[in-house]
Design a protein around this motif. Sequence first.
Motif, mmCIF file in Angstrom:
data_model
loop_
_atom_site.group_PDB
_atom_site.id
_atom_site.type_symbol
_atom_site.label_atom_id
_atom_site.label_comp_id
_atom_site.label_asym_id
_atom_site.label_seq_id
_atom_site.Cartn_x
_atom_site.Cartn_y
_atom_site.Cartn_z
ATOM 1 N N ARG A 34 -27.243 -54.660 12.429
ATOM 2 C CA ARG A 34 -26.006 -54.265 11.745
ATOM 3 C C ARG A 34 -25.528 -55.378 10.819
ATOM 4 O O ARG A 34 -25.197 -55.141 9.661
ATOM 5 N N GLU A 35 -25.505 -56.611 11.323
ATOM 6 C CA GLU A 35 -25.037 -57.735 10.508
ATOM 7 C C GLU A 35 -25.968 -58.006 9.329
ATOM 8 O O GLU A 35 -25.516 -58.295 8.228
ATOM 9 N N SER A 36 -27.261 -57.918 9.562
ATOM 10 C CA SER A 36 -28.232 -58.130 8.490
ATOM 11 C C SER A 36 -28.095 -57.065 7.399
ATOM 12 O O SER A 36 -28.083 -57.380 6.203
ATOM 13 N N LEU A 37 -27.957 -55.804 7.815
ATOM 14 C CA LEU A 37 -27.784 -54.726 6.844
ATOM 15 C C LEU A 37 -26.452 -54.849 6.111
ATOM 16 O O LEU A 37 -26.375 -54.655 4.898
ATOM 17 N N ARG A 38 -25.397 -55.195 6.834
ATOM 18 C CA ARG A 38 -24.075 -55.364 6.217
ATOM 19 C C ARG A 38 -24.133 -56.460 5.148
ATOM 20 O O ARG A 38 -23.598 -56.293 4.050
ATOM 21 N N ALA A 39 -24.775 -57.580 5.461
ATOM 22 C CA ALA A 39 -24.884 -58.681 4.500
ATOM 23 C C ALA A 39 -25.692 -58.257 3.274
ATOM 24 O O ALA A 39 -25.308 -58.545 2.139
ATOM 25 N N SER A 40 -26.793 -57.541 3.493
ATOM 26 C CA SER A 40 -27.624 -57.090 2.373
ATOM 27 C C SER A 40 -26.881 -56.097 1.487
ATOM 28 O O SER A 40 -26.940 -56.176 0.259
ATOM 29 N N VAL A 50 -20.794 -48.559 1.798
ATOM 30 C CA VAL A 50 -21.781 -47.969 2.701
ATOM 31 C C VAL A 50 -21.571 -48.537 4.095
ATOM 32 O O VAL A 50 -21.301 -49.719 4.267
ATOM 33 N N SER A 51 -21.658 -47.693 5.106
ATOM 34 C CA SER A 51 -21.497 -48.167 6.477
ATOM 35 C C SER A 51 -22.811 -48.017 7.239
ATOM 36 O O SER A 51 -23.698 -47.271 6.840
ATOM 37 N N VAL A 52 -22.896 -48.727 8.345
ATOM 38 C CA VAL A 52 -24.071 -48.684 9.203
ATOM 39 C C VAL A 52 -23.600 -48.353 10.621
ATOM 40 O O VAL A 52 -22.730 -49.027 11.156
ATOM 41 N N SER A 53 -24.155 -47.302 11.196
ATOM 42 C CA SER A 53 -23.846 -46.937 12.577
ATOM 43 C C SER A 53 -25.151 -46.900 13.353
ATOM 44 O O SER A 53 -26.154 -46.380 12.878
ATOM 45 N N LEU A 54 -25.119 -47.454 14.568
ATOM 46 C CA LEU A 54 -26.322 -47.517 15.391
ATOM 47 C C LEU A 54 -26.026 -46.975 16.781
ATOM 48 O O LEU A 54 -24.941 -47.172 17.314
ATOM 49 N N GLY A 55 -27.002 -46.286 17.357
ATOM 50 C CA GLY A 55 -26.879 -45.786 18.709
ATOM 51 C C GLY A 55 -27.994 -46.350 19.573
ATOM 52 O O GLY A 55 -29.073 -46.649 19.080
ATOM 53 N N ILE A 56 -27.726 -46.495 20.857
ATOM 54 C CA ILE A 56 -28.700 -47.055 21.799
ATOM 55 C C ILE A 56 -28.879 -46.086 22.963
ATOM 56 O O ILE A 56 -27.909 -45.526 23.466
ATOM 57 N N LEU A 71 -29.945 -38.794 22.911
ATOM 58 C CA LEU A 71 -28.917 -39.676 23.469
ATOM 59 C C LEU A 71 -28.459 -40.714 22.436
ATOM 60 O O LEU A 71 -27.266 -40.945 22.260
ATOM 61 N N ALA A 72 -29.422 -41.336 21.764
ATOM 62 C CA ALA A 72 -29.080 -42.342 20.750
ATOM 63 C C ALA A 72 -28.338 -41.691 19.589
ATOM 64 O O ALA A 72 -27.384 -42.261 19.052
ATOM 65 N N ASP A 73 -28.753 -40.494 19.198
ATOM 66 C CA ASP A 73 -28.099 -39.783 18.101
ATOM 67 C C ASP A 73 -26.647 -39.461 18.455
ATOM 68 O O ASP A 73 -25.744 -39.604 17.632
ATOM 69 N N GLY A 74 -26.405 -39.036 19.689
ATOM 70 C CA GLY A 74 -25.039 -38.751 20.127
ATOM 71 C C GLY A 74 -24.175 -40.001 20.078
ATOM 72 O O GLY A 74 -23.028 -39.970 19.626
ATOM 73 N N GLN A 75 -24.736 -41.113 20.527
ATOM 74 C CA GLN A 75 -23.985 -42.369 20.492
ATOM 75 C C GLN A 75 -23.719 -42.804 19.047
ATOM 76 O O GLN A 75 -22.625 -43.250 18.717
ATOM 77 N N LEU A 76 -24.701 -42.630 18.187
ATOM 78 C CA LEU A 76 -24.555 -42.969 16.767
ATOM 79 C C LEU A 76 -23.384 -42.190 16.166
ATOM 80 O O LEU A 76 -22.535 -42.768 15.496
ATOM 81 N N TYR A 77 -23.316 -40.891 16.422
ATOM 82 C CA TYR A 77 -22.236 -40.088 15.829
ATOM 83 C C TYR A 77 -20.873 -40.448 16.409
ATOM 84 O O TYR A 77 -19.874 -40.414 15.699
ATOM 85 N N ARG A 78 -20.829 -40.810 17.703
ATOM 86 C CA ARG A 78 -19.557 -41.261 18.275
ATOM 87 C C ARG A 78 -19.109 -42.546 17.586
ATOM 88 O O ARG A 78 -17.933 -42.720 17.277
ATOM 89 N N ARG A 79 -20.045 -43.457 17.334
ATOM 90 C CA ARG A 79 -19.688 -44.710 16.649
ATOM 91 C C ARG A 79 -19.270 -44.474 15.210
ATOM 92 O O ARG A 79 -18.401 -45.160 14.697
ATOM 93 N N LYS A 80 -19.902 -43.511 14.547
ATOM 94 C CA LYS A 80 -19.529 -43.191 13.169
ATOM 95 C C LYS A 80 -18.073 -42.750 13.095
ATOM 96 O O LYS A 80 -17.375 -43.051 12.147
ATOM 97 N N HIS A 81 -17.626 -42.003 14.093
ATOM 98 C CA HIS A 81 -16.265 -41.465 14.092
ATOM 99 C C HIS A 81 -15.230 -42.474 14.558
ATOM 100 O O HIS A 81 -14.043 -42.257 14.373
ATOM 101 N N ASP A 82 -15.656 -43.574 15.183
ATOM 102 C CA ASP A 82 -14.719 -44.601 15.669
ATOM 103 C C ASP A 82 -14.208 -45.490 14.571
ATOM 104 O O ASP A 82 -14.634 -45.698 13.569
#
Length: 82
Positions: A34-40, A50-56, A71-82
């Motif tokens: 996330r930090e590497s992509l944000r910096a780039s 542009v935002s970056v959301s990641l799920g685990i 499962l990761a996709d569900g977590q990704l979408y929850r983080r996108k909405h936060d």
Amino acid sequence: LGRYGTAGRLGGDEFGCWVPGSVADAERASSEMRESLRASLSESPALRDVSVSLGIAAGRPDVDVIELLELADGQLYRRKHD
């Protein structure tokens, strides 16, 4: 992404990265990605919004890859909405 594990494009603007090790290893890799992509992205004025959301998702021998991706996709979408 590949330096953290096995990476590949899932479709559209979604990518997956299989990180070997523990959930803590995946969370650390996620934070670093996330930090590497944000910096780039911040280097280009056109990409500053542009935002970056990641799920685990943690794998187990009894869980198949499709379930992990869901499962990761569900977590990704929850983080996108936060």
